[in-house]
Design an enzyme around this catalytic site. Structure first.
Site, PDB file in Angstrom:
ATOM      1  N   GLU A 184    -124.196 -57.668 -10.440  1.00 37.06           N
ATOM      2  CA  GLU A 184    -125.550 -58.171 -10.356  1.00 37.06           C
ATOM      3  C   GLU A 184    -125.345 -59.416  -9.459  1.00 37.06           C
ATOM      4  O   GLU A 184    -124.338 -59.995  -9.608  1.00 37.06           O
ATOM      5  CB  GLU A 184    -126.419 -58.250 -11.430  1.00 37.06           C
ATOM      6  CG  GLU A 184    -126.559 -56.993 -12.046  1.00 37.06           C
ATOM      7  CD  GLU A 184    -127.186 -56.818 -13.534  1.00 37.06           C
ATOM      8  OE1 GLU A 184    -127.827 -57.953 -13.816  1.00 37.06           O
ATOM      9  OE2 GLU A 184    -127.381 -55.938 -14.069  1.00 37.06           O
ATOM     10  N   SER A 187    -118.296 -61.520 -12.022  1.00 35.88           N
ATOM     11  CA  SER A 187    -117.131 -61.735 -13.023  1.00 35.88           C
ATOM     12  C   SER A 187    -117.712 -61.631 -14.244  1.00 35.88           C
ATOM     13  O   SER A 187    -116.997 -61.284 -15.282  1.00 35.88           O
ATOM     14  CB  SER A 187    -116.391 -63.106 -12.480  1.00 35.88           C
ATOM     15  OG  SER A 187    -115.886 -62.956 -11.430  1.00 35.88           O
ATOM     16  N   TRP A 224    -124.130 -55.899  -4.077  1.00 37.76           N
ATOM     17  CA  TRP A 224    -122.911 -55.706  -3.794  1.00 37.76           C
ATOM     18  C   TRP A 224    -122.116 -54.298  -4.213  1.00 37.76           C
ATOM     19  O   TRP A 224    -121.102 -53.995  -4.748  1.00 37.76           O
ATOM     20  CB  TRP A 224    -121.828 -56.800  -4.402  1.00 37.76           C
ATOM     21  CG  TRP A 224    -122.473 -58.191  -4.030  1.00 37.76           C
ATOM     22  CD1 TRP A 224    -122.707 -59.031  -4.954  1.00 37.76           C
ATOM     23  CD2 TRP A 224    -122.665 -58.898  -2.881  1.00 37.76           C
ATOM     24  NE1 TRP A 224    -123.096 -60.230  -4.604  1.00 37.76           N
ATOM     25  CE2 TRP A 224    -123.069 -59.991  -3.048  1.00 37.76           C
ATOM     26  CE3 TRP A 224    -122.328 -58.586  -1.442  1.00 37.76           C
ATOM     27  CZ2 TRP A 224    -123.495 -61.029  -2.097  1.00 37.76           C
ATOM     28  CZ3 TRP A 224    -122.676 -59.492  -0.650  1.00 37.76           C
ATOM     29  CH2 TRP A 224    -123.252 -60.507  -0.939  1.00 37.76           C
ATOM     30  N   ASP A 232    -109.273 -50.669 -15.179  1.00 35.27           N
ATOM     31  CA  ASP A 232    -107.848 -50.867 -15.649  1.00 35.27           C
ATOM     32  C   ASP A 232    -107.053 -49.682 -14.891  1.00 35.27           C
ATOM     33  O   ASP A 232    -105.851 -49.906 -14.582  1.00 35.27           O
ATOM     34  CB  ASP A 232    -107.671 -50.627 -17.166  1.00 35.27           C
ATOM     35  CG  ASP A 232    -107.814 -51.952 -17.756  1.00 35.27           C
ATOM     36  OD1 ASP A 232    -107.621 -53.174 -17.010  1.00 35.27           O
ATOM     37  OD2 ASP A 232    -107.790 -52.064 -19.015  1.00 35.27           O
ATOM     38  N   ARG A 251    -107.354 -50.853 -10.988  1.00 37.88           N
ATOM     39  CA  ARG A 251    -106.937 -52.356 -10.527  1.00 37.88           C
ATOM     40  C   ARG A 251    -105.567 -52.535  -9.700  1.00 37.88           C
ATOM     41  O   ARG A 251    -105.726 -53.270  -8.775  1.00 37.88           O
ATOM     42  CB  ARG A 251    -107.164 -53.326 -11.668  1.00 37.88           C
ATOM     43  CG  ARG A 251    -106.919 -54.698 -11.387  1.00 37.88           C
ATOM     44  CD  ARG A 251    -107.337 -55.555 -12.421  1.00 37.88           C
ATOM     45  NE  ARG A 251    -108.899 -55.794 -12.521  1.00 37.88           N
ATOM     46  CZ  ARG A 251    -109.583 -55.675 -13.581  1.00 37.88           C
ATOM     47  NH1 ARG A 251    -108.999 -55.539 -14.737  1.00 37.88           N
ATOM     48  NH2 ARG A 251    -110.883 -55.733 -13.653  1.00 37.88           N
ATOM     49  N   GLU A 293    -113.414 -56.407  -7.791  1.00 37.85           N
ATOM     50  CA  GLU A 293    -112.755 -56.089  -8.796  1.00 37.85           C
ATOM     51  C   GLU A 293    -111.962 -57.091  -9.860  1.00 37.85           C
ATOM     52  O   GLU A 293    -110.842 -56.822  -9.950  1.00 37.85           O
ATOM     53  CB  GLU A 293    -111.667 -54.767  -8.581  1.00 37.85           C
ATOM     54  CG  GLU A 293    -112.328 -53.503  -8.370  1.00 37.85           C
ATOM     55  CD  GLU A 293    -111.892 -52.321  -8.028  1.00 37.85           C
ATOM     56  OE1 GLU A 293    -110.808 -52.268  -9.096  1.00 37.85           O
ATOM     57  OE2 GLU A 293    -111.640 -51.329  -7.375  1.00 37.85           O
ATOM     58  N   GLY A 294    -112.616 -58.377  -9.731  1.00 38.55           N
ATOM     59  CA  GLY A 294    -111.987 -59.532 -10.385  1.00 38.55           C
ATOM     60  C   GLY A 294    -111.474 -60.196  -9.421  1.00 38.55           C
ATOM     61  O   GLY A 294    -110.151 -59.860  -9.002  1.00 38.55           O
ATOM     62  N   GLU A 346    -109.071 -65.801  -9.346  1.00 32.61           N
ATOM     63  CA  GLU A 346    -109.199 -66.729 -10.203  1.00 32.61           C
ATOM     64  C   GLU A 346    -109.683 -66.263 -11.769  1.00 32.61           C
ATOM     65  O   GLU A 346    -108.905 -66.709 -12.747  1.00 32.61           O
ATOM     66  CB  GLU A 346    -110.275 -67.867  -9.883  1.00 32.61           C
ATOM     67  CG  GLU A 346    -110.308 -68.883  -9.062  1.00 32.61           C
ATOM     68  CD  GLU A 346    -110.421 -67.966  -7.608  1.00 32.61           C
ATOM     69  OE1 GLU A 346    -109.937 -68.601  -6.699  1.00 32.61           O
ATOM     70  OE2 GLU A 346    -110.888 -66.880  -7.604  1.00 32.61           O
TER      71      GLU A 346
END
Length: 392
Positions: A139, A144, A168, A250, A253, A374-375, A378
């Site tokens: 959102e 993150s 996104w 997981d 990733r 996907e993260g 940072e």
């Protein structure tokens, strides 16, 4: 415009992370890449290109390694095969990699926590390429920080009513099925999130906006206004959505790192060929020691990232151990490395490197998003640090 072959020379398949069957996976991928189907796709029509690519990947049975069968166990998905697939496809065509990855990511939660009925209705169509899948988690104020999610789901009789926005969202606007996460109010923070299957023809669901980014991909903002869906479309117990989302991420990733490797290896190969053929100062660009040093660094950094990537996949596949830390290290290292390698390749090409239509120019645009989705890098650093405090 000269170009290297669309397939990778994979001497690293001899690394101990792999088995003979992985060579067969690569042979199937190479047949697909060299079949001409990628050349037949009009990449200027991004929506149409993704649909055609997904159908072609499904017809070639390449989606089988990323999308579980209805009766299968998603935890047995082979991460190394997914990584090899994404590395190969990214090397050849960034949009083909995107199309492949979204089928796995968009259906992973259904395979993990869907009812038998949902698994039977969704997974075969996604696996065959008939349906495009999407993963609707982010959102505007909850990327993150997933716990900041505001999209809501409330029970009303035999239904859930969804309200809010998602943005996104990859494959947004063209997906046939969405795995969507919303706050169901079971508890504060991440514990109050549930997962649902939503279809684009559900009443109250609409595409609010299409999003254009530097490397064209189908992205959209979704709006849900009194969107009513059956209770049976919830995935897993109420309040388990965050856990389901993290389990899904997981699985996939480390494959983001593999896609970055594909971009890096293609940039390195294009740079090597250019350096060998570019005449200057009575010799070639490759004859200059600065060029040799740059290529040496690019090759070393790429192989180092590859070792981290396939270690993470091997740990999950073979050791059957949690690989959160290893996958975070792989994504962090591979995406940052790929950005540097591609940037150096552009620099080595000089003015040609920023000419629209050159392979390295395309790679320069395509690689940037990998350091975010996907993260972000940072966030991966924070994950690594926190995992260091946990007993192993």
């Amino acid at each position: 415009m000269t170009s290297s072959a669309k397939t990778i020379s994979r001497e690293w398949l001899d690394w101990p992370f792999f088995e003979p069957r992985h060579r067969e996976v690569c042979e199937g991928l190479d047949r697909f890449v060299t079949s001409g189907c990628l050349d037949a796709v009009d990449h200027r029509d991004v929506d149409g290109a993704c649909r055609k690519l997904v159908r072609a990947l499904g017809a070639a049975k390449l989606l089988d390694c990323a999308v579980a069968a209805p009766e299968g166990d998603v935890t047995t998905i082979d991460s190394r095969s997914i990584c090899l697939s994404r590395e190969t496809l990214a090397y050849a065509d960034g949009l083909a990699d995107f199309a492949f990855a979204m089928q796995g990511l968009g259906s992973g939660a259904v395979a993990l926590a869907g009812s038998p009925e949902l698994r039977r209705s969704v997974l075969p169509k996604v696996r065959s390429g008939e349906w495009l899948a999407a993963f609707a988690l982010s959102e505007r104020e909850a990327g993150s920080d997933v716990a900041a999610m505001t999209c809501t789901a409330r029970e009303d009789g035999g239904s859930y009513v969804l309200d809010g926005e998602k943005t996104w969202i990859s494959n947004g606007g063209i997906a046939d099925v969405y795995t969507l996460f919303a706050r169901s109010g079971d508890a504060p923070g991440a514990r109050g999130i549930s997962a649902f299957v939503v279809f684009p023809d559900d009443p109250g669901f609409r595409v609010a906006d299409r999003i254009d980014i530097i490397a064209p991909h189908p992205l959209a903002t979704l709006r849900l206004e009194n969107c009513r869906i059956p209770l049976s479309r919830r995935l897993g117990p109420s309040g388990s959505g965050f856990k389901i989302a993290m389990q899904t991420l997981d699985i996939f990733r480390a494959s983001v790192a593999a896609a970055a490797l594909g971009f890096a290896r293609r940039a390195l190969e294009e740079a090597r060929l250019h350096a060998q053929n570019r005449r200057m100062f009575g010799g070639t660009l490759f004859d200059l020691q600065l060029t040799q040093a740059a290529l040496g660094e690019m090759a070393t950094e790429t192989d180092a990232a590859a070792l981290l990537t396939y270690r993470a996949a091997w740990r999950r596949d073979v050791q059957k151990l949690p690989a959160t830390r290893e996958a975070a290290m792989a994504k962090f290292a591979a995406t940052e490395t790929a950005q540097r390698v591609v940037d150096r390749a552009v620099q080595m090409f000089g003015a040609r490197g920023v000419n629209k239509g050159e392979i390295v120019e395309r790679l320069y645009r395509e690689v940037r998003a990998l350091r975010i989705y996907e993260g972000a890098t940072e966030v991966q650093k924070l994950i690594i640090a926190r995992e260091l405090l946990k007993p192993r």
